[in-house]
Write an enzyme that holds these catalytic residues in place. Structure first.
Site, short mmCIF file in Angstrom:
data_model
loop_
_atom_site.label_atom_id
_atom_site.label_comp_id
_atom_site.label_asym_id
_atom_site.label_seq_id
_atom_site.Cartn_x
_atom_site.Cartn_y
_atom_site.Cartn_z
N ARG A 37 0.58 -1.33 0.06
CA ARG A 37 -0.21 -0.12 0.17
C ARG A 37 0.69 1.05 -0.18
O ARG A 37 0.26 1.87 -0.03
CB ARG A 37 -1.16 0.01 1.63
N HIS A 47 10.31 -1.71 13.29
CA HIS A 47 9.12 -2.57 12.52
C HIS A 47 9.14 -3.83 12.37
O HIS A 47 9.59 -4.88 12.07
CB HIS A 47 7.41 -1.79 12.32
N HIS A 50 11.63 -6.29 14.29
CA HIS A 50 11.05 -6.88 15.36
C HIS A 50 10.30 -7.60 14.17
O HIS A 50 10.65 -8.90 14.73
CB HIS A 50 9.85 -5.93 15.62
N TYR A 87 -5.59 -1.49 21.01
CA TYR A 87 -5.44 -0.07 21.54
C TYR A 87 -5.91 0.64 19.70
O TYR A 87 -6.46 1.25 19.41
CB TYR A 87 -3.99 0.24 21.44
N LYS A 104 -1.63 4.94 24.91
CA LYS A 104 -1.24 4.83 23.70
C LYS A 104 1.37 4.57 24.52
O LYS A 104 1.56 3.01 24.60
CB LYS A 104 0.00 5.02 22.74
N THR A 108 3.45 1.32 25.02
CA THR A 108 4.78 1.03 24.70
C THR A 108 5.62 0.37 26.23
O THR A 108 6.88 0.11 26.39
CB THR A 108 5.19 2.04 24.36
N GLN A 111 5.20 -2.61 26.74
CA GLN A 111 6.32 -4.08 25.56
C GLN A 111 7.49 -4.17 26.13
O GLN A 111 8.18 -5.14 26.22
CB GLN A 111 6.13 -3.10 24.45
#
Length: 167
Positions: A37, A47, A50, A87, A104, A108, A111
């Site tokens: 996209r 991103h 991971h 979320y 948010k 994090t 995490q």
């Protein structure tokens, strides 16, 4: 210090680890969809690193050490992902949900807590009499430390530097 260390090659825990691995394959598909996209703003090093490395790490985990230590990591990660997808699900409902998405930053933090728990448990297992191979413990430890560094940087960039810029 007492560490929990169970190592099972066959059985229910190994099957659960396989399904967890399969979920990582599904999660990698969102990266592929971002690329297709052309949503490059969502493709950060964190991103891609991971999601790409989780596939290989969990393939090795399921193939060679499915069970105790792997099961614990998958369990913790699954709990974090439940909160994370809650979320994202709320965020997908539209801008009117923004007033409910103030947490948010805490996601994090959750995490990061996950990676600290995995790091502590793995470090403990390196010194305990545990059937989980030290070589795999070293891989898990190195990987979890890399995620602590990357997610800490994300936290700093996302939540701390923006506040000081606006002041």
């Amino acid at each position: 210090m007492m560490c929990v260390c169970v190592f099972v090659y066959f059985g229910q825990m190994a099957r659960v680890c396989w399904w967890f691995y399969f979920s990582k394959v599904i999660e990698l598909s969102d990266t592929i969809f971002f690329i297709l996209r052309k949503k490059n703003s969502q493709l950060t090093f964190l991103h891609i690193y991971h999601h790409a490395t989780m596939i290989f790490n969990w393939w090795a985990g399921v193939k060679y050490v499915a069970g105790g230590q792997s099961f614990l990591i998958g369990l913790i990660n699954s709990l974090v992902h439940i909160v994370m997808y809650l979320y994202y699900g709320l965020a997908a409902l539209g801008p009117h949900m923004n007033k409910y998405l103030w947490w948010k930053r805490y996601l994090t933090s959750l995490q990061l807590l996950q990676f600290f728990i995995v790091t502590m448990h793995t470090t403990c297992n390196l010194f305990a009499d545990c059937d989980f191979p030290d070589s795999m413990n070293a891989v898990v430890l190195t990987y979890s430390l890399s995620l602590i560094v990357l997610f800490s940087n994300f936290y700093y960039q996302s939540y701390l530097t923006k506040k000081t810029k606006s002041i």
